[in-house]
Design an enzyme around this catalytic site. Structure first.
Site, PDB file in Angstrom:
ATOM      1  N   HIS A   1      -6.787  -0.452   4.534  1.00 20.11           N
ATOM      2  CA  HIS A   1      -5.561  -0.789   3.810  1.00 20.11           C
ATOM      3  C   HIS A   1      -4.402  -0.545   4.768  1.00 20.11           C
ATOM      4  O   HIS A   1      -4.220   0.571   5.247  1.00 20.11           O
ATOM      5  CB  HIS A   1      -5.405   0.053   2.547  1.00 20.11           C
ATOM      6  N   CYS A   2      -3.618  -1.591   5.034  1.00 22.04           N
ATOM      7  CA  CYS A   2      -2.541  -1.463   6.020  1.00 22.04           C
ATOM      8  C   CYS A   2      -1.194  -1.269   5.307  1.00 22.04           C
ATOM      9  O   CYS A   2      -0.725  -2.174   4.615  1.00 22.04           O
ATOM     10  CB  CYS A   2      -2.507  -2.709   6.901  1.00 22.04           C
TER      11      CYS A   2
END
Ligand SMILES: [Zn+2]
Ligand SMILES: [Zn+2]
Length: 372
Positions: free
Chosen positions: A195-196
């Site tokens: 998850h960025c």
């Protein structure tokens, strides 16, 4: 009239006192025996409660996969919860930060760097800077926009037509191969990488290429700015150092703003080039091996486990270094290197992300071998 001698009276008193004493002692002993019995009963009850509680807790928490990792994860659950929520709520702030910082660098390049290039460089160098700079900017903007707006891909809601290889403990739903649960998005993501927060999005099957291309072109852009602005940075830095000399130099407000902007551009670009360059190299190594960031850890453990048994681990999603890159970038024919890699391209990745059949470029290579 009866007369009792004082001696007889004394003996009778003594006997009655002895009887009383014996009775008190018997009562005391009885009480003690009773207390001891009650104490034993209480201890037994506490012991029974303890055993029952322990059994109850074990039956509730028992899992054949429970190990020290699970216990540590459970202990750190509040920390994870906090990080997840902070990342979720600050995602928009991070995206605004990326857009704001990139825009400020582009503005400084147009205002400070470009006029100097146009004034001092030869026509050939001017053409190169104009062409490369604008191409790099276009690639950064396109891939960042696509990375934040493209859904990473989720398993379908209808569970009947889904062939899962495991069950997600959070969604209580079948999980296809390479799918993992994102605690920030709170759902399963196909071929999840991570998850960025800088994208405020998960990196998965459908936007993995956009994420990597953005990292690559941003690093290239930062290196380009750092190299092109090196001479200007040295001059501006030397000028700033003279600000505090006596007598102070007679720089105008515009000149001072110019010096500070150039130093800001160079420091930010070189720092991002180093940090993002390292991240890009790490992801490039993973793509070469046909792994995602999550699979890197899973495969490492599996490799060690099989090594102990004298077996060799083979990644089923790796088709060889070169083919892995072709599959990742969606290069099926040679012209795709130009149209799909060097130019902005919204083509979809190979496959649905639900099942993992051999990609066409790999099948074509293997077909003659099978024929033999
Ligand atoms: Zn899930
Ligand atoms: Zn996510």
């Amino acid at each position: 009239m009866l007369s009792v001698s004082p001696r007889r009276c004394g003996v009778a008193g003594m006997r009655s006192r002895q009887r009383m004493f014996a009775a008190v002692m018997r009562l005391l002993l009885k009480c003690l025996r009773l207390g001891r019995r009650r104490r034993f009963k209480l201890v037994r009850q506490v012991e029974q409660l303890w055993h029952y509680g322990r059994l109850c807790l074990r039956s509730l928490l028992y899992n054949s996969f429970t190990n020290s990792d699970v216990v540590l994860d459970s202990l750190f659950e509040p920390v994870y919860w906090l990080v997840d929520h902070v990342t979720r709520w600050f995602g928009v702030v991070f995206v605004a930060l990326v857009i704001g910082l990139t825009s400020s660098i582009v503005a400084i390049v147009y205002i400070c760097l470009l006029p100097l290039i146009l004034q001092t460089y030869t026509p050939a160098w001017i053409c190169w800077h104009l062409a490369y700079g604008h191409w790099n900017l276009l690639m950064i903007v396109f891939h960042y926009y696509m990375a934040i707006t493209t859904s990473p891909g989720y398993p379908p809601q209808a569970k009947d037509d889904l062939t899962g290889v495991s069950i997600c403990r959070k969604c209580i739903a079948p999980k296809p191969a390479r799918t993992h649960h994102c605690s920030i998005c709170n759902r399963c993501v196909l071929k999840m990488d991570h998850h960025c927060p800088w994208l405020n999005n998960c990196v998965g099957h459908f936007n993995h290429r956009y994420f990597f291309s953005f990292c690559l072109f941003m690093t290239m852009g930062c290196i380009y700015c750092s190299i092109s602005g090196w001479d200007m940075f040295r001059d501006a830095y030397a000028a700033i150092e003279t600000y505090y000399q006596t007598p102070p130099p007679t720089f105008t407000f515009r000149q001072r703003a110019f010096h500070k902007s150039v130093v800001y551009l160079w420091v930010l670009c070189s720092s991002v080039a180093l940090a993002l360059g390292a991240l890009t190299l790490w992801h490039a190594a993973l793509i070469t091996r046909g792994e995602t960031s999550i699979e890197r850890h899973i495969n490492k453990k599996e490799r060690q486990r099989l090594q102990k048994k004298g077996k060799v681990f083979r990644n089923p999603y790796s088709y060889g270094s070169w083919n892995n890159w072709k599959v990742f970038l969606g290069v099926d024919v040679p012209r795709h290197w130009l149209t799909r890699v060097l130019l902005p391209s919204p083509h979809l990745p190979h496959g649905t992300g639900l099942s993992w059949d051999l990609p066409p470029c790999v099948t074509e290579q293997r077909a003659p071998l099978l024929a033999i």
